[in-house]
Design an enzyme around this catalytic site. Structure first.
Site, PDB file in Angstrom:
ATOM      1  CG  ASP A 105       5.844   4.100   1.902  1.00 14.81           C
ATOM      2  OD1 ASP A 105       5.777   4.460   2.833  1.00 14.81           O
ATOM      3  OD2 ASP A 105       4.766   3.618   1.145  1.00 14.81           O
ATOM      4  CE  LYS A 140      -0.319   5.773   6.790  1.00  8.69           C
ATOM      5  NZ  LYS A 140      -1.651   6.120   6.907  1.00  8.69           N
ATOM      6  CD  GLU A 164       3.674  -1.029   2.773  1.00  9.35           C
ATOM      7  OE1 GLU A 164       3.172  -1.055   3.790  1.00  9.35           O
ATOM      8  OE2 GLU A 164       3.121  -1.755   1.852  1.00  9.35           O
ATOM      9  CD  GLN A 221       0.631   1.342   8.144  1.00 10.50           C
ATOM     10  OE1 GLN A 221       0.700   0.847   8.829  1.00 10.50           O
ATOM     11  NE2 GLN A 221      -0.279   1.682   6.998  1.00 10.50           N
ATOM     12  CD1 TRP A 261      -1.591   2.430   1.242  1.00  8.00           C
ATOM     13  CD2 TRP A 261      -3.381   1.179   0.782  1.00  8.00           C
ATOM     14  NE1 TRP A 261      -2.804   3.213   1.050  1.00  8.00           N
ATOM     15  CE2 TRP A 261      -3.728   2.350   0.593  1.00  8.00           C
ATOM     16  CE3 TRP A 261      -4.281   0.140   0.476  1.00  8.00           C
ATOM     17  CZ2 TRP A 261      -5.020   2.621   0.564  1.00  8.00           C
ATOM     18  CZ3 TRP A 261      -5.543   0.257   0.093  1.00  8.00           C
ATOM     19  CH2 TRP A 261      -6.128   1.640   0.261  1.00  8.00           C
ATOM     20  NE  ARG A 284      -2.754  -0.909  10.323  1.00  7.78           N
ATOM     21  CZ  ARG A 284      -3.099  -0.215   9.344  1.00  7.78           C
ATOM     22  NH1 ARG A 284      -2.470  -0.388   8.259  1.00  7.78           N
ATOM     23  NH2 ARG A 284      -4.089   0.781   9.311  1.00  7.78           N
TER      24      ARG A 284
HETATM   25  C1  PLP Z   1       3.096   2.388   3.749  1.00  4.84           C
HETATM   26  C2  PLP Z   1       2.222   3.444   3.158  1.00  4.84           C
HETATM   27  N1  PLP Z   1       2.398   4.238   2.413  1.00  4.84           N
HETATM   28  C3  PLP Z   1       1.730   5.346   1.843  1.00  4.84           C
HETATM   29  C4  PLP Z   1       0.586   5.611   2.369  1.00  4.84           C
HETATM   30  C5  PLP Z   1      -0.198   6.643   1.793  1.00  4.84           C
HETATM   31  O1  PLP Z   1      -0.204   7.688   2.611  1.00  4.84           O
HETATM   32  P1  PLP Z   1      -1.321   8.935   2.475  1.00  4.84           P
HETATM   33  O2  PLP Z   1      -2.593   8.132   2.782  1.00  4.84           O
HETATM   34  O3  PLP Z   1      -0.815   9.765   3.495  1.00  4.84           O
HETATM   35  O4  PLP Z   1      -1.206   9.393   0.944  1.00  4.84           O
HETATM   36  C6  PLP Z   1       0.110   4.727   3.444  1.00  4.84           C
HETATM   37  C7  PLP Z   1      -1.266   4.953   3.825  1.00  4.84           C
HETATM   38  O5  PLP Z   1      -1.966   4.013   4.289  1.00  4.84           O
HETATM   39  C8  PLP Z   1       0.754   3.533   3.872  1.00  4.84           C
HETATM   40  O6  PLP Z   1       0.574   3.015   4.547  1.00  4.84           O
END
Ligand code: PLP
Length: 435
Positions: A246, A275, A213, A249, A141, A407
């Site tokens: 990324d 975040k 991630e 989180q 994600w 989660r």
């Molecule tokens: C790992 C990760 N990257 C990017 C995003 C996207 O972030 P945003 O919703 O602030 O655009 C999320 C959102 O849940 C995320 O979990």
């Protein structure tokens, strides 16, 4: 959840239904009035323990006094600027991030959201590499904006037209349901070799980057084994492509280290944060090396947004870093995470449907199944347990995508008593719903 069946305020929900676009999940049947520390309070002043840190963002708890003071001060001092004007909070935050980040990730772009930061990193990777193909993991994600959405495989891609040309997917490693080898002897290296064999067959020779991630959170709290990201980076290097981590989180202490990639001893070419960096307000960052930034600049890199380099979020980000480092919140995440994990493992001993506890620090996953032998996912059961938790006074999330995975990610400032309260709510909900 159907807000109009249990809503405390029918008129509020009528207006919500009439005026709001529904954007993905049913609204929880509560009207939030205020939030403080680890709790949200509804209009009846009922306290709801926040085991999801808002949308995984509020790592310092809600309305942390130092963050409140920072917002008040800077909004009164320097609210917003023309995007070509930079100010001290922006340079201070960039410097602080550069000094804390691993390797030589010393150039920083400050933006607003996670999707935006991944779009910017992908744009830079394409410009600097001259390629356009982007590899993502199957349970990823990265956001709902253009390039980030094209590299996201744990959400629905249907109905929105074509995703970006050159979008390539490889399987996310999965210890709980391994496809290569056995549950006891998962051969993730064979899986990775096979994945890159398919990449090489699909690629038109224009690979730009792989985005991942360090813990695939929204995909089910999947923690790739130690060595996985080193092997992945070697595959990227062999093909002359960049690696983007990324850490929306996982960044800033949640997994027990400041950056999750520190455990893997892998320094990516780009690291994105969002975040947790704003701890509740929109703030995101892209970190990369001076070499990549120079190349992009020479080639006319453009990512000019309304809120790029905004001073107020930057001042907040700086304060967030200060508090995390000063209060040793990464260490706290390790200790608190251990307490939480032990409590969840105890639930696993007592409830047949709880089949796996995974994750690191204060980013944990609890998977419910229909039967342990076949590991059949139980998303409906998990939904029921989640709703009962909410009725009992705890907000927690079940990830999307047909699995029954909770989660669990409370603020890093959570106390031991609050962890125990959350565990007792889980216990009661499981007892009532799953027995
Ligand atoms: C790992 C990760 N990257 C990017 C995003 C996207 O972030 P945003 O919703 O602030 O655009 C999320 C959102 O849940 C995320 O979990």
């Amino acid at each position: 959840m159907s807000p109009d069946t249990i809503a405390p305020d029918a008129e509020f929900w009528q207006r919500a239904q009439r005026y709001l676009v529904r954007y993905g999940a049913e609204f929880y049947p509560l009207v939030a009035r205020r939030a403080k520390g680890s709790f949200i309070f509804d209009e009846e002043n009922r306290a709801i323990l926040d085991f999801a840190s808002g949308q995984m963002s509020s790592i310092l708890g809600h309305s942390h006094p130092e963050i409140v003071r920072t917002v008040r001060h800077w909004f009164g001092e320097l609210d917003h600027l023309y995007s070509a004007i930079v100010s001290r909070p922006v340079v201070d935050l960039a410097e602080a991030l550069a000094k804390l980040a691993p390797g030589n990730l010393e150039r920083v772009l400050l933006l607003s959201t996670g999707g935006e930061s991944n779009d910017a990193a992908i744009r830079m990777a394409r410009l600097a590499s001259g390629g356009y193909e982007i590899i993502g993991l199957s349970r990823s994600w990265h956001g709902v904006t253009g390039a980030a959405a094209s590299a996201t495989y744990n959400s629905s891609r249907k109905g929105y037209g074509p995703s970006a040309a050159g979008s390539i997917v490889i399987p996310a490693p999965d210890f709980f349901r391994p496809r290569f080898g056995s549950a006891e002897d998962y051969d993730w290296r064979a899986e990775l070799d096979y994945a890159f064999d398919l990449v090489d067959r699909q690629s038109t020779g224009n690979l730009a980057a792989l985005i991942a991630e360090p813990i695939l959170s929204s995909g089910g709290v999947i923690e790739p084994p130690l060595g996985y990201f080193k092997a992945l980076q070697a595959k990227c290097r062999e093909r002359g492509m960049f690696l983007i981590f990324d850490e929306a989180q996982t960044g800033l202490g949640r997994t027990g280290t400041l950056f999750a990639c520190e455990r893997d001893e892998v320094v990516p070419d780009f690291l994105t944060l969002s975040k947790t960096l704003g701890a509740g307000i929109p703030l995101a960052a892209v970190l990369t090396t001076p070499e990549i930034e120079e190349t992009c600049h020479e080639r006319g890199f453009l990512f000019y947004t309304t809120h790029v380099s905004d001073p107020v979020p930057a001042a907040v980000g700086l304060k967030v870093l200060e508090v995390i480092v000063r209060d040793r919140l990464a260490e706290r995440a390790q200790v608190a995470g251990l307490r939480l994990r032990r409590g969840l493992e105890d639930l696993m001993q007592r409830y047949e449907c709880v089949a796996d506890i995974r994750g690191r620090g204060l980013l944990l996953g609890m998977e419910l199944v229909q039967d342990r032998q076949h590991r059949t996912p139980a998303p409906e059961l998990a939904g029921k347990v989640m709703r009962r938790c909410l009725e009992l006074g705890m907000s927690t999330s079940v990830i999307r995508g047909g699995l029954g995975v909770f989660r669990i990610a409370p603020p890093l400032t959570i106390t031991d008593d609050e962890i125990d309260l959350g565990l007792s709510i889980f216990d009661r909900a499981l007892h009532e719903v799953a027995h």
